[in-house]
Each structure stands twice: as C-alpha cells, then as structure tokens.
Scaffold this motif. Structure first.
Motif, PDB file in Angstrom:
ATOM      1  N   PRO A 139       0.800  -1.233   0.000  1.00  0.00           N
ATOM      2  CA  PRO A 139       0.000   0.000   0.000  1.00  0.00           C
ATOM      3  C   PRO A 139       0.829   1.277   0.000  1.00  0.00           C
ATOM      4  N   GLY A 140       1.925   1.302   0.763  1.00  0.00           N
ATOM      5  CA  GLY A 140       2.728   2.512   0.850  1.00  0.00           C
ATOM      6  C   GLY A 140       3.396   2.905  -0.450  1.00  0.00           C
ATOM      7  N   TRP A 141       3.526   1.934  -1.377  1.00  0.00           N
ATOM      8  CA  TRP A 141       4.198   2.254  -2.638  1.00  0.00           C
ATOM      9  C   TRP A 141       3.381   3.227  -3.484  1.00  0.00           C
ATOM     10  N   ALA A 142       2.072   3.255  -3.297  1.00  0.00           N
ATOM     11  CA  ALA A 142       1.246   4.201  -4.055  1.00  0.00           C
ATOM     12  C   ALA A 142       1.686   5.632  -3.768  1.00  0.00           C
ATOM     13  N   THR A 143       2.027   5.913  -2.517  1.00  0.00           N
ATOM     14  CA  THR A 143       2.509   7.247  -2.152  1.00  0.00           C
ATOM     15  C   THR A 143       3.903   7.491  -2.714  1.00  0.00           C
ATOM     16  N   ILE A 144       4.761   6.489  -2.611  1.00  0.00           N
ATOM     17  CA  ILE A 144       6.116   6.603  -3.160  1.00  0.00           C
ATOM     18  C   ILE A 144       6.052   6.899  -4.654  1.00  0.00           C
ATOM     19  N   LYS A 145       5.184   6.181  -5.344  1.00  0.00           N
ATOM     20  CA  LYS A 145       5.073   6.348  -6.796  1.00  0.00           C
ATOM     21  C   LYS A 145       4.626   7.753  -7.165  1.00  0.00           C
ATOM     22  N   GLU A 146       3.604   8.230  -6.483  1.00  0.00           N
ATOM     23  CA  GLU A 146       3.049   9.536  -6.828  1.00  0.00           C
ATOM     24  C   GLU A 146       4.016  10.676  -6.518  1.00  0.00           C
ATOM     25  N   LEU A 147       4.667  10.609  -5.352  1.00  0.00           N
ATOM     26  CA  LEU A 147       5.509  11.729  -4.921  1.00  0.00           C
ATOM     27  C   LEU A 147       6.911  11.707  -5.525  1.00  0.00           C
ATOM     28  N   TYR A 148       7.482  10.516  -5.701  1.00  0.00           N
ATOM     29  CA  TYR A 148       8.895  10.451  -6.071  1.00  0.00           C
ATOM     30  C   TYR A 148       9.205   9.564  -7.280  1.00  0.00           C
ATOM     31  N   TYR A 149       8.544   8.418  -7.365  1.00  0.00           N
ATOM     32  CA  TYR A 149       8.959   7.415  -8.350  1.00  0.00           C
ATOM     33  C   TYR A 149       8.656   7.839  -9.784  1.00  0.00           C
ATOM     34  N   ALA A 150       7.390   8.151 -10.081  1.00  0.00           N
ATOM     35  CA  ALA A 150       7.044   8.565 -11.446  1.00  0.00           C
ATOM     36  C   ALA A 150       7.737   9.878 -11.835  1.00  0.00           C
ATOM     37  N   PRO A 151       7.730  10.904 -10.966  1.00  0.00           N
ATOM     38  CA  PRO A 151       8.464  12.131 -11.324  1.00  0.00           C
ATOM     39  C   PRO A 151       9.957  11.880 -11.531  1.00  0.00           C
ATOM     40  N   GLY A 152      10.533  10.992 -10.688  1.00  0.00           N
ATOM     41  CA  GLY A 152      11.958  10.703 -10.814  1.00  0.00           C
ATOM     42  C   GLY A 152      12.291   9.962 -12.091  1.00  0.00           C
ATOM     43  N   LEU A 153      11.449   9.009 -12.472  1.00  0.00           N
ATOM     44  CA  LEU A 153      11.673   8.295 -13.732  1.00  0.00           C
ATOM     45  C   LEU A 153      11.621   9.252 -14.916  1.00  0.00           C
TER      46      LEU A 153
ATOM     47  N   ARG B  35      12.475  12.380 -14.932  1.00  0.00           N
ATOM     48  CA  ARG B  35      13.737  13.132 -14.966  1.00  0.00           C
ATOM     49  C   ARG B  35      14.875  12.274 -15.504  1.00  0.00           C
ATOM     50  N   VAL B  36      14.837  10.985 -15.204  1.00  0.00           N
ATOM     51  CA  VAL B  36      15.852  10.080 -15.751  1.00  0.00           C
ATOM     52  C   VAL B  36      15.735  10.007 -17.265  1.00  0.00           C
ATOM     53  N   MET B  37      14.506   9.917 -17.765  1.00  0.00           N
ATOM     54  CA  MET B  37      14.299   9.784 -19.208  1.00  0.00           C
ATOM     55  C   MET B  37      14.712  11.051 -19.960  1.00  0.00           C
ATOM     56  N   THR B  38      14.531  12.202 -19.331  1.00  0.00           N
ATOM     57  CA  THR B  38      14.904  13.462 -19.992  1.00  0.00           C
ATOM     58  C   THR B  38      16.373  13.811 -19.783  1.00  0.00           C
ATOM     59  N   GLY B  39      17.065  13.053 -18.932  1.00  0.00           N
ATOM     60  CA  GLY B  39      18.469  13.325 -18.670  1.00  0.00           C
ATOM     61  C   GLY B  39      18.711  14.316 -17.552  1.00  0.00           C
ATOM     62  N   GLU B  40      17.649  14.728 -16.855  1.00  0.00           N
ATOM     63  CA  GLU B  40      17.807  15.676 -15.748  1.00  0.00           C
ATOM     64  C   GLU B  40      18.388  15.013 -14.508  1.00  0.00           C
ATOM     65  N   SER B  41      18.307  13.697 -14.442  1.00  0.00           N
ATOM     66  CA  SER B  41      18.822  12.958 -13.291  1.00  0.00           C
ATOM     67  C   SER B  41      19.506  11.696 -13.791  1.00  0.00           C
ATOM     68  N   THR B  42      20.520  11.255 -13.063  1.00  0.00           N
ATOM     69  CA  THR B  42      21.153   9.986 -13.410  1.00  0.00           C
ATOM     70  C   THR B  42      20.334   8.842 -12.823  1.00  0.00           C
ATOM     71  N   ILE B  43      20.515   7.675 -13.384  1.00  0.00           N
ATOM     72  CA  ILE B  43      19.811   6.503 -12.857  1.00  0.00           C
ATOM     73  C   ILE B  43      20.253   6.235 -11.421  1.00  0.00           C
ATOM     74  N   GLU B  44      21.556   6.373 -11.169  1.00  0.00           N
ATOM     75  CA  GLU B  44      22.084   6.107  -9.830  1.00  0.00           C
ATOM     76  C   GLU B  44      21.461   7.036  -8.788  1.00  0.00           C
ATOM     77  N   ASP B  45      21.424   8.335  -9.083  1.00  0.00           N
ATOM     78  CA  ASP B  45      20.858   9.289  -8.124  1.00  0.00           C
ATOM     79  C   ASP B  45      19.374   9.021  -7.890  1.00  0.00           C
ATOM     80  N   PHE B  46      18.680   8.680  -8.952  1.00  0.00           N
ATOM     81  CA  PHE B  46      17.248   8.379  -8.830  1.00  0.00           C
ATOM     82  C   PHE B  46      17.016   7.197  -7.894  1.00  0.00           C
ATOM     83  N   LEU B  47      17.752   6.117  -8.085  1.00  0.00           N
ATOM     84  CA  LEU B  47      17.546   4.923  -7.270  1.00  0.00           C
ATOM     85  C   LEU B  47      17.921   5.166  -5.809  1.00  0.00           C
ATOM     86  N   ILE B  48      18.948   5.956  -5.580  1.00  0.00           N
ATOM     87  CA  ILE B  48      19.326   6.294  -4.200  1.00  0.00           C
ATOM     88  C   ILE B  48      18.212   7.100  -3.533  1.00  0.00           C
TER      89      ILE B  48
END
Length: 443
Positions: A395-409, A411-424
């Motif tokens: 259940p808690g992953w729904a919050t993670i996804k909305e706040l950080y996971y989807a926005p972070g992915l 940024r990774v796709m556009t090159g604004e963030s590295t994969i390593e920084d995103f996963l950390i």
C-alpha cells in the motif's frame, strides 16, 4: 314471491352476475390466476469503476442482468464510480453499507491492511485454483484474502502486421528482447515508421511501463515482506538503462513527454510499429475503422513480466450481515464461467454499431474456452498474468510512486537525473514512507 321486474330483485340479480363474472363465487377447486412474483425487497448496490451509463457500465449491467440470485427477493443495482481512493474509503466507513465494490488490486491490500474489508478466505477457498497464484496473491494481506479477481488484462506487445510484413519481420520469431530490437531496426530500415511507442512523461504510465523491465531483469521494488525498498539494485539500473538507452532511440521523437494516450495515437497513425498496451490497444484500432491488422505477443513469450490490471471484487467490513450470504453468492456468479464469458461480449460503440472487449476474463480455464476461437488475439492478455509485474506491491508504494517514483523516472528519461541518483533517492525516501506505515502513521 317477488317478481323479477321488482327493482330490488333486478339489483340483486345484477350483483350476482357481477360477482360470478369476477370470480367472487369461485369454488375451492377453481383455477386461480398466477400470483405476481414478489417485488425485490432487498437491493444490493454494485459499485463499478466506470460511469453507470457509459459503454462499459452498460456492458456490466448486461452481465448482472443474467444473475439468478438464490434468494429471489434480492436485486442487484449497478451504480457508477471511479478509482478514487478517498471516495472508496468514505463508502467503506459507512455503517452499515449495502454496497459491493469493484476496485483495483492495489486498493485491496491498502484497505485490507486497514481492516476495512471482509475476510473472504473461507468463502472462496475452493475457488483460488481457478486463477493464477500470482494473481490471487495480489488480494492477500497477512494470509487473509480480501478480494476476488474479476476482470483484467496483462499488458502485451501489440504490433502492426502490415508494417512488419513490409519490413520482412516474422513476429513468430520475436522470442526475446534482443529479437525485438532487431525487429525494430528492420522496420526502421524498410519503412518510414519508428520501432516502438514508449512513455516517459511524469505520469502513472511511466511507472508500470518501466517496472515491467525491472522485474524482467531480475529486480524488485520491495523485499519479500514489503517492509523495505529494494529497487536500488544492479538489476534495476540495467533495466532502466535498457529502456532509456536501447529502446529510447527507436521510439517516437516525443516519447519522454508522452503518456500511453499519445502512444496509442502514434500507433494508430502507423508512425510506430510496436506498442506495450492492454486490450484497448487492439480495440482502439478496430474502433477507428481498422486501418491495419494488429497482432499480439504475450510478454512472457519474450521472457518478460507483464503489468497486470486486475479489478477485484470486495465486500466492506461494515456490510450488512443479513445480506452477506447474498453478496458472496453474487461474487461467485461473477467469477463463474457463464459470467466470465459474457465479459467478452464487450462494450457497445455507437460510432461503429459494434461491440468491443474492454477487459478479459481472468480465470485460467477461460483460455481454453471455445469463446476464444472467435477472439484468439485476446489470449495473450490472459496468458501474461502468470508472470505479473506488480506496480504497487505494498500500500505505501502508491505514495512513493506519486511523490517520487514517477516524477523521478521522468527526470531520468529526460536526462535531468542519473539513474544512480534516482535509485538512491527512491531507496531513502521510500523507506521513510514505509517506516511511517509500519508505525501506523498516515501516508
């Protein structure tokens, strides 16, 4: 003796004739008119996740109309709804309620963990083998079953037969991701189309899309008991890099800002040859005049896990006890073979004056039904459920996804963030959210 022309005698004779005509003097052995069946005095509400008068709402009504309840006085009333978490919680908090709910699998675990759904373990213990174990497990919290699978789909690889034919690509030979890449290269060399439609926008779609690759590469989002984030792994890093750096160059130019809606548009316009979609990826082409033939490959045929979107049936914990048996009986009807077959009758499209499937049945044995002799292209949407990619594992992953996971992915796709920084970032902030959940905090 009074004569017949006496006024009182005439009135008396008239009354006798009226009573005889209306059966007022009927004998005990006279046939009586059949009694009208009793009007239902108990109405249960069946809340679906579509509007009541939409094509899908009307399709569900047709399925429900064939239900023959054990208790004749029970009536099922279909009411429209959506997938809003807060609205569903309001319904679940009503005491008592007469509403049976359809909800996404991710809500089952959420509400089951909060004690807002009835435990259906004993009621359906004999039915679990009708479904893939991986699908049934999506409704289990701490060993208790809080939902029953009803309809769904497994995302599959859909392709344009004409583009592949022009490019000389045999779809039957696509049995791995390497084969898919080779097929895309051939399409781009022989046709004006790009290889595949991808999503990269800050949207729910980028989450489930990329997760398919994370699971396929051997990664996971959380540990086995769902208490700790485990996505920061070498497997996840390789999966995201493959999606962005290997598939990305073969996608439509706008893919980093596109959702699934835009991908379907590109596929319909034949500017891409492949797309990852549910059953609507096929029906969208059919509804738009079928400008080309589509084919479907189950993702497990490529060695991939597939995003699954099963809708579950649930009974609120506050459900009126006197109607519980009737509710369970209705749920058992919905997962029966006749009701599951009726799912494939589909929703009506007034534009095309035709019916199109909007989901597929989820019982394992349905893939062997004669019904699919008429719909062979929809079988992969069932078969892919045996190796699911779980977008919201706890259940808690729904919050993670909305706040950080989807926005972070994104940024990774556009090159604004590295994969390593995103996963950390996801590991740190995700564990904070899961810790709050374990401590009983609101998330």
């Amino acid at each position: 003796m009074e004569k017949a022309n006496n006024p009182r005698v005439r009135v008396w004779l008239l009354l006798v004739l009226v009573l005889m005509a209306t059966g007022g003097f009927g004998c005990a052995g006279d046939p009586q008119e059949a009694e009208e069946p009793p009007e239902p005095n108990d109405t249960l509400q069946f809340r679906i996740t579509w509007q009541e008068f939409s094509g899908r709402g009307e399709a569900v009504k047709r399925i429900v109309s064939a239900y023959q309840p054990e208790k004749e006085a029970i009536k099922i009333n279909v009411i429209g709804g959506d997938e809003d978490l807060n609205t569903m919680e309001e319904i679940l908090l009503k005491e008592p309620t007469d509403t049976i709910l359809v909800m996404p699998y991710r809500f089952i675990k959420h509400f089951g963990a909060k004690g807002l759904l009835q435990d259906l373990t004993t009621d359906f213990i004999g039915d679990k083998d009708l479904f893939y174990p991986e699908l049934w497990d999506l409704a289990i919290v701490e060993g208790r079953t809080f939902g029953v699978p009803w309809v769904g789909h497994a995302v599959s690889l859909i392709y344009n037969k004409e583009l592949l034919r022009t490019a000389g690509v045999d779809p039957a030979a696509i049995r791995s991701l390497d084969d898919l890449v080779a097929a895309m290269e051939r399409v781009e060399a022989e046709t004006p189309a790009k290889g595949i439609g991808l999503v990269g926008a800050d949207h729910n779609d980028v989450s489930w899309m990329v997760n398919q690759f994370i699971y396929s590469f051997g990664g996971t989002l959380v540990d086995s008991d769902g208490s700790s984030v485990k996505v920061n792994s070498e497997e996840a890093m390789q999966a995201i890099a493959f999606y962005r750096d290997v598939l990305g160059p073969h996608a439509q130019p706008t893919w980093t800002e596109d959702t699934g809606v835009e991908v379907m548009k590109h596929f319909l316009e034949q500017t891409v040859a492949f797309e990852f979609q549910g059953v609507w990826g096929v029906t969208d082409v059919q509804k738009n005049g079928a400008p080309f033939e589509t084919g479907v490959i189950a993702l497990n045929d490529l060695g991939m896990a597939a995003e699954v979107g099963p809708l579950m049936l649930a009974i609120p914990a506050s459900f009126a006890e006197e109607h519980r048996k009737s509710a369970v009986d209705f749920l058992r009807y919905l997962i029966s073979v006749p009701a599951q077959e009726r799912v494939m009758n589909g929703e009506y499209s007034p534009e095309r004056d035709a019916y199109y499937p909007f989901r597929v049945p989820v019982r394992i044995d349905m893939k062997d039904s004669q019904l699919f002799d008429n719909y062979p292209q929809y079988l992969p949407f069932i078969e892919g459920m045996q190796n699911p990619s779980i977008d919201v594992p706890v259940p808690g992953w729904a919050t993670i996804k909305e706040l950080y996971y989807a926005p972070g992915l994104h940024r990774v796709m556009t090159g604004e963030s590295t994969i390593e920084d995103f996963l950390i970032e996801i590991e740190g902030k995700g564990n904070d959210i899961l810790d709050q959940q374990k401590q009983g905090g609101e998330i």
